[in-house]
Design a protein around this motif. Structure first.
Motif, PDB file in Angstrom:
ATOM      1  N   THR A   1       3.472   5.760  -7.290  1.00 50.30           N
ATOM      2  CA  THR A   1       2.955   6.895  -6.537  1.00 50.30           C
ATOM      3  C   THR A   1       1.789   6.530  -5.629  1.00 50.30           C
ATOM      4  OG1 THR A   1       1.509   7.515  -8.372  1.00 50.30           O
ATOM      5  CG2 THR A   1       3.695   8.554  -8.276  1.00 50.30           C
ATOM      6  N   SER A   2       1.310   5.302  -5.736  1.00 47.08           N
ATOM      7  CA  SER A   2       0.243   4.810  -4.864  1.00 47.08           C
ATOM      8  C   SER A   2       0.433   3.303  -4.706  1.00 47.08           C
ATOM      9  CB  SER A   2      -1.134   5.166  -5.432  1.00 47.08           C
ATOM     10  OG  SER A   2      -1.289   4.632  -6.724  1.00 47.08           O
TER      11      SER A   2
ATOM     12  N   ASP B   1       0.802  -1.211   0.000  1.00 50.93           N
ATOM     13  CA  ASP B   1       0.000   0.000   0.000  1.00 50.93           C
ATOM     14  C   ASP B   1       0.844   1.274   0.000  1.00 50.93           C
ATOM     15  OD1 ASP B   1      -2.708   1.067   0.118  1.00 50.93           O
ATOM     16  OD2 ASP B   1      -2.151   1.802   2.107  1.00 50.93           O
ATOM     17  N   ASP B   2       2.090   1.175   0.455  1.00 54.00           N
ATOM     18  CA  ASP B   2       2.949   2.359   0.527  1.00 54.00           C
ATOM     19  C   ASP B   2       3.635   2.716  -0.793  1.00 54.00           C
ATOM     20  OD1 ASP B   2       4.758   0.276   0.395  1.00 54.00           O
ATOM     21  OD2 ASP B   2       5.741   0.724   2.308  1.00 54.00           O
ATOM     22  N   GLY B   3       3.410   1.943  -1.856  1.00 56.49           N
ATOM     23  CA  GLY B   3       4.009   2.227  -3.160  1.00 56.49           C
ATOM     24  C   GLY B   3       5.469   1.831  -3.265  1.00 56.49           C
TER      25      GLY B   3
ATOM     26  N   THR C   1      -5.373   2.612 -18.619  1.00 60.64           N
ATOM     27  CA  THR C   1      -6.506   3.492 -18.392  1.00 60.64           C
ATOM     28  C   THR C   1      -7.154   3.307 -17.029  1.00 60.64           C
ATOM     29  OG1 THR C   1      -7.968   1.914 -19.487  1.00 60.64           O
ATOM     30  CG2 THR C   1      -7.015   3.679 -20.840  1.00 60.64           C
ATOM     31  N   SER C   2      -6.763   2.250 -16.318  1.00 64.69           N
ATOM     32  CA  SER C   2      -7.284   2.028 -14.964  1.00 64.69           C
ATOM     33  C   SER C   2      -6.251   1.282 -14.143  1.00 64.69           C
ATOM     34  CB  SER C   2      -8.589   1.235 -15.025  1.00 64.69           C
ATOM     35  OG  SER C   2      -8.360  -0.032 -15.586  1.00 64.69           O
ATOM     36  N   GLY C   3      -6.470   1.180 -12.843  1.00 68.23           N
ATOM     37  CA  GLY C   3      -5.561   0.459 -11.968  1.00 68.23           C
ATOM     38  C   GLY C   3      -5.463  -1.001 -12.368  1.00 68.23           C
ATOM     39  N   ILE C   4      -4.355  -1.632 -12.059  1.00 68.51           N
ATOM     40  CA  ILE C   4      -4.115  -3.044 -12.383  1.00 68.51           C
ATOM     41  C   ILE C   4      -4.090  -3.809 -11.074  1.00 68.51           C
ATOM     42  CG2 ILE C   4      -2.569  -4.673 -13.489  1.00 68.51           C
ATOM     43  CD1 ILE C   4      -1.457  -2.289 -15.090  1.00 68.51           C
TER      44      ILE C   4
ATOM     45  N   THR D   1       6.070  -4.758 -11.714  1.00 67.04           N
ATOM     46  CA  THR D   1       5.153  -4.260 -10.698  1.00 67.04           C
ATOM     47  C   THR D   1       3.974  -3.571 -11.382  1.00 67.04           C
ATOM     48  OG1 THR D   1       6.394  -2.167 -10.505  1.00 67.04           O
ATOM     49  CG2 THR D   1       6.945  -3.927  -8.948  1.00 67.04           C
ATOM     50  N   VAL D   2       2.807  -3.693 -10.765  1.00 73.12           N
ATOM     51  CA  VAL D   2       1.607  -3.020 -11.268  1.00 73.12           C
ATOM     52  C   VAL D   2       0.838  -2.452 -10.087  1.00 73.12           C
ATOM     53  CG1 VAL D   2       1.384  -4.416 -13.348  1.00 73.12           C
ATOM     54  CG2 VAL D   2       0.253  -5.157 -11.267  1.00 73.12           C
ATOM     55  N   GLY D   3       0.163  -1.325 -10.338  1.00 76.35           N
ATOM     56  CA  GLY D   3      -0.526  -0.740  -9.207  1.00 76.35           C
ATOM     57  C   GLY D   3      -1.636   0.214  -9.533  1.00 76.35           C
ATOM     58  N   ASP D   4      -2.090   0.847  -8.460  1.00 80.64           N
ATOM     59  CA  ASP D   4      -3.232   1.742  -8.519  1.00 80.64           C
ATOM     60  C   ASP D   4      -2.926   3.044  -9.253  1.00 80.64           C
ATOM     61  OD1 ASP D   4      -5.956   2.089  -7.753  1.00 80.64           O
ATOM     62  OD2 ASP D   4      -5.296   3.557  -6.266  1.00 80.64           O
ATOM     63  N   ASP D   5      -1.655   3.345  -9.464  1.00 80.43           N
ATOM     64  CA  ASP D   5      -1.295   4.558 -10.208  1.00 80.43           C
ATOM     65  C   ASP D   5      -1.382   4.359 -11.721  1.00 80.43           C
ATOM     66  OD1 ASP D   5       0.912   2.974 -10.626  1.00 80.43           O
ATOM     67  OD2 ASP D   5       2.365   4.413  -9.857  1.00 80.43           O
TER      68      ASP D   5
END
Length: 97
Positions: free
Chosen positions: A49-50, A25-27, A92-95, A66-70
């Motif tokens: 960043t997220s 969660d800390d990116g 186009t959206s979070g992964i 890595t994949v994330g909410d950013d």
């Protein structure tokens, strides 16, 4: 200082079992030495960043993805200091894989 500052969402072992990668969660992306639990952190970087939801080693252990909410997919050289990604792709959206 070496640990994540919040929840860990994904853990991956390198194919040879020598390293463990964690993200959360800390990116942050952290790579740990699996054989040295007394001083395990090899390298850590603020990779997104997220929140980062998934991390995976390549089959040969040379790369990390890595994949994330950013909304970013990043590929890293697993043998480096992780100072910058080798590749980055926006989505186009979070992964959440």
């Amino acid at each position: 200082p070496n640990a994540h500052s919040s929840a860990i969402y994904s853990v991956a072992y390198s194919p040879d079992g020598s390293r463990i990668a964690t993200v959360g969660d800390d990116g942050a992306l952290r790579v740990w030495d699996a054989s040295d639990l007394a001083s395990p952190l090899v390298v850590g970087v603020d990779a997104h960043t997220s929140a980062i939801y998934s991390v995976s080693f390549s089959v040969d252990g040379c790369r990390l993805a890595t994949v994330g909410d950013d909304r970013a997919l990043r590929v890293w050289d697993a043998a480096s200091d992780l100072s910058s990604p080798l590749m980055e792709r926006a989505t186009t959206s979070g992964i959440y894989s």
